[in-house]
Design a protein around this motif. Sequence first.
Motif, PDB file in Angstrom:
ATOM      1  N   GLN A 182       2.466 -20.160   4.339  1.00  0.00           N
ATOM      2  CA  GLN A 182       3.889 -20.456   4.481  1.00  0.00           C
ATOM      3  C   GLN A 182       4.546 -19.619   5.577  1.00  0.00           C
ATOM      4  OE1 GLN A 182       5.244 -20.219   0.199  1.00  0.00           O
ATOM      5  NE2 GLN A 182       5.991 -22.265   0.727  1.00  0.00           N
ATOM      6  N   GLY A 218       3.889 -21.317   8.696  1.00  0.00           N
ATOM      7  CA  GLY A 218       4.790 -22.452   8.824  1.00  0.00           C
ATOM      8  C   GLY A 218       6.182 -22.036   9.268  1.00  0.00           C
ATOM      9  N   GLY A 250       5.031 -27.232  11.162  1.00  0.00           N
ATOM     10  CA  GLY A 250       5.604 -26.104  10.431  1.00  0.00           C
ATOM     11  C   GLY A 250       6.050 -26.501   9.038  1.00  0.00           C
ATOM     12  N   LEU A 264       2.918 -26.939   6.789  1.00  0.00           N
ATOM     13  CA  LEU A 264       2.328 -25.667   6.357  1.00  0.00           C
ATOM     14  C   LEU A 264       3.207 -24.988   5.315  1.00  0.00           C
ATOM     15  CD1 LEU A 264       1.046 -24.288   9.785  1.00  0.00           C
ATOM     16  CD2 LEU A 264      -0.345 -25.076   7.858  1.00  0.00           C
ATOM     17  N   PHE A 265       4.510 -25.001   5.546  1.00  0.00           N
ATOM     18  CA  PHE A 265       5.415 -24.412   4.564  1.00  0.00           C
ATOM     19  C   PHE A 265       5.343 -25.180   3.246  1.00  0.00           C
ATOM     20  CE2 PHE A 265       9.531 -23.613   2.543  1.00  0.00           C
ATOM     21  CZ  PHE A 265       9.605 -22.241   2.640  1.00  0.00           C
TER      22      PHE A 265
END
Length: 406
Positions: free
Chosen positions: A296, A299, A316, A319-320
């Motif tokens: 995270q 991200g 991003g 991924l977060f």
Amino acid sequence: MNNATDRFGWRVVGAAFVVAAFGWGMGFYGPPVFLHAVETGRGWPAWLASAAVTAHFLAGAAVVALLPRLYRRFGIASVTRAGAVSAALGALGWALAAEPWQLFLATLPSGAGWAATGAAAINAIVSPWFVRRRPAALAAAFNGASVGGVVLSPLWVALIGWVGFGWAAALVGGTMVATLWWLAGRYLGRTPAGMGLAVDGAAEPAARPVAEAAPRLWSDRRFRLLVAANALGLFAQIGLVAHLVALLAPALGAQGAGLAMGLATACAIAGRFAMARLLVPGADRRRAAAANYGVQVLGSVLLLAAGDAPALLLLGVALFGFGLGNAVSLPPLIVQQEFREAEVARVVALVVATGQATYAFAPAGFGLLRAGDAPMLFLAAAVLQTTAALLLLRRRELGGPSPGRP
């Protein structure tokens, strides 16, 4: 686990999935929609409605800490039914409030309903049926939370626009009560022992560390580190998610930003399933949680550096989002690995309650940063989650809980 236990245990997981879908759809994803409806329908200032959301989460945190005691006295089925009724009444109270004091009064039942259908409740429903396969079972049950966000968030908006806030609250609340009332009676009032069934393994591997018993809980530094890491990680998540659509809209447009939030939710589901497969018996779950925060952080950094580049922004967000679900489901698994089984429900309730009491202030805190410099929100999230990961890893420097305790 024998076949009978396996079949009924996974039916319990299915029931928990539905509880999570309604719980998050009503108690977590609902209040931001309620906030907008109250602002536009009553003409009340944003700070007043935002304060009501904070009050909702704080009321829930107070009830979460009492859940183990309520379960012992009344049983999981009765508490879940009461939670559904409370959530429905609370949403109706939000819809019908004509004065600010009535709005804040409504946050008491809405917060209590969220507590009885949230993370600590899902853990209490699923845990009696699984030990070795608890990561997979909890991952499956907690995915109901993501589905609740995907389905109920737009449904709330559509219903409020179609029939008004009051009727929308009545329809969703009534459906929640009817569904959970039946599921609680059919699946949540039973235990493996009561049915004469065995669980899938009596314990974790013999070398698993076990922390101190309840009377010394808050004096245990490992417990405090887990509580602090969970609170910081959730504060970062909730704070950023609350403002993410507004932050992405300039580059992606309103519709694109909404689709990006859908991407984050989809990645949360994928992340839970991936983590469940990686958590083999004996795996260090604190390391897994720290790695989850690391993904995270990456991200958040990409979102900070992306500017107006759509591809980088979406990467991003993905991924977060990949770590969103695991941040909720991993702490109960860490508790299972490090604490006596008899203490798991109480410890999970305390971890969830402190986290919820902390993240209740996250939207307002990140809102202050946004007022100054919007990209600072991504940096703040990265710093907070890096700190959370380091706190989880700090346990290893302490040598871990002493092995060999019964």
